[in-house]
Design an enzyme around this catalytic site. Sequence first.
Site, PDB file in Angstrom:
ATOM      1  N   LEU A   1       4.104 -90.298   7.147  1.00 27.48           N
ATOM      2  CA  LEU A   1       2.761 -90.524   6.633  1.00 27.48           C
ATOM      3  C   LEU A   1       2.192 -89.159   6.271  1.00 27.48           C
ATOM      4  O   LEU A   1       2.487 -88.158   6.938  1.00 27.48           O
ATOM      5  CB  LEU A   1       1.865 -91.188   7.686  1.00 27.48           C
ATOM      6  N   ASP A   2       1.368 -89.109   5.228  1.00 25.04           N
ATOM      7  CA  ASP A   2       0.736 -87.849   4.865  1.00 25.04           C
ATOM      8  C   ASP A   2      -0.167 -87.363   5.992  1.00 25.04           C
ATOM      9  O   ASP A   2      -0.600 -88.146   6.839  1.00 25.04           O
ATOM     10  CB  ASP A   2      -0.082 -88.024   3.584  1.00 25.04           C
ATOM     11  N   LYS A   3      -0.472 -86.085   5.983  1.00 23.63           N
ATOM     12  CA  LYS A   3      -1.250 -85.453   7.049  1.00 23.63           C
ATOM     13  C   LYS A   3      -2.514 -86.240   7.390  1.00 23.63           C
ATOM     14  O   LYS A   3      -2.804 -86.485   8.565  1.00 23.63           O
ATOM     15  CB  LYS A   3      -1.621 -84.022   6.630  1.00 23.63           C
TER      16      LYS A   3
END
Length: 324
Positions: free
Chosen positions: A138-140
Amino acid sequence: MTQEINLKSEITAIQTGLRLDQALAELFPDYSRTRIKEWILSGAVSVDGVVVDIPREKVLESQLIAVEATLEEEVKDKAQNIELNIVYEDEHIIVVNKQAGLVVHPGAGNADGTLLNALLHHCPDIEHVPRAGIVHRLDKDTTGLMVVAKTVEAQTHLVTALQARDIVREYEAIVIGTMTAGGTVDEPIERHETRRTQMAVIMGGRPSVTHYRVAEKFRAHTRLRLRLETGRTHQIRVHMDYIGHVLVGDPVYGGRPRPPKKASTEFFDILKNFNRQALHAVRLELAHPFTHEIMSWQAPIPEDMQMLAKAMRKDTEENPIEYL
């Protein structure tokens, strides 16, 4: 200390049409994409007995891949006591509800303080699993559910299930603009040709499919439920931008505040201060890698997205004529 690496594999139907570096990343998941690219450029990779030093070269089913390289010992990632929200764990897998701001892998600008470092502290034996058992990302600033393998065997099962599209990943998102109906975006994604921190819909890129349906309409925004068939970097963010409905708060793809006319100061402030993409991995379903039991988890919508939706709901109620 150095180690001689000798790897051999055959391109399958799943990898057909991929770039050589992409195919090798799937065939040899123990090694990073950066290292694989270095091997290709240095002439350490051959296809059907012929050295290929172009990472973008496309591969075909049944081609034989061989890697003969020297591996320098890498500095190991360190375990760090970082809080994790674990929603399920057994001897084979861990399911976490990732918080905003937590990077998944160490990398440029994030040498530590990542989910990987946290997993090494929580489960020290996971150091023996490639990438500490992480099989998808998942993105940050995207929140929500991720599954992690605690053993190499479990990781192999999960990677295979992901490639076969047998793992269900559903997301909640809030996008700019009022959408009238759901649909599917089936457009290839590849790294942007000039803006290298971004991805983009590019013909000839990797096949990417996102399904979406309208969960709630607001006066100038829409809450969506989305399901991924593929898992490309920034996929939902890129596909929503492509159809003209960028995610609220998205700092990369332009989700800056766009309050509708007559919006209250309170609503504008909430919108202005929402400083991440409004995206949450809300549901995860998979067959357990060893029991084969179908398991499903749901993660509550985070408070910041709940507040955002509540403010949009109130704005819509206060401006019914304009909404209609």
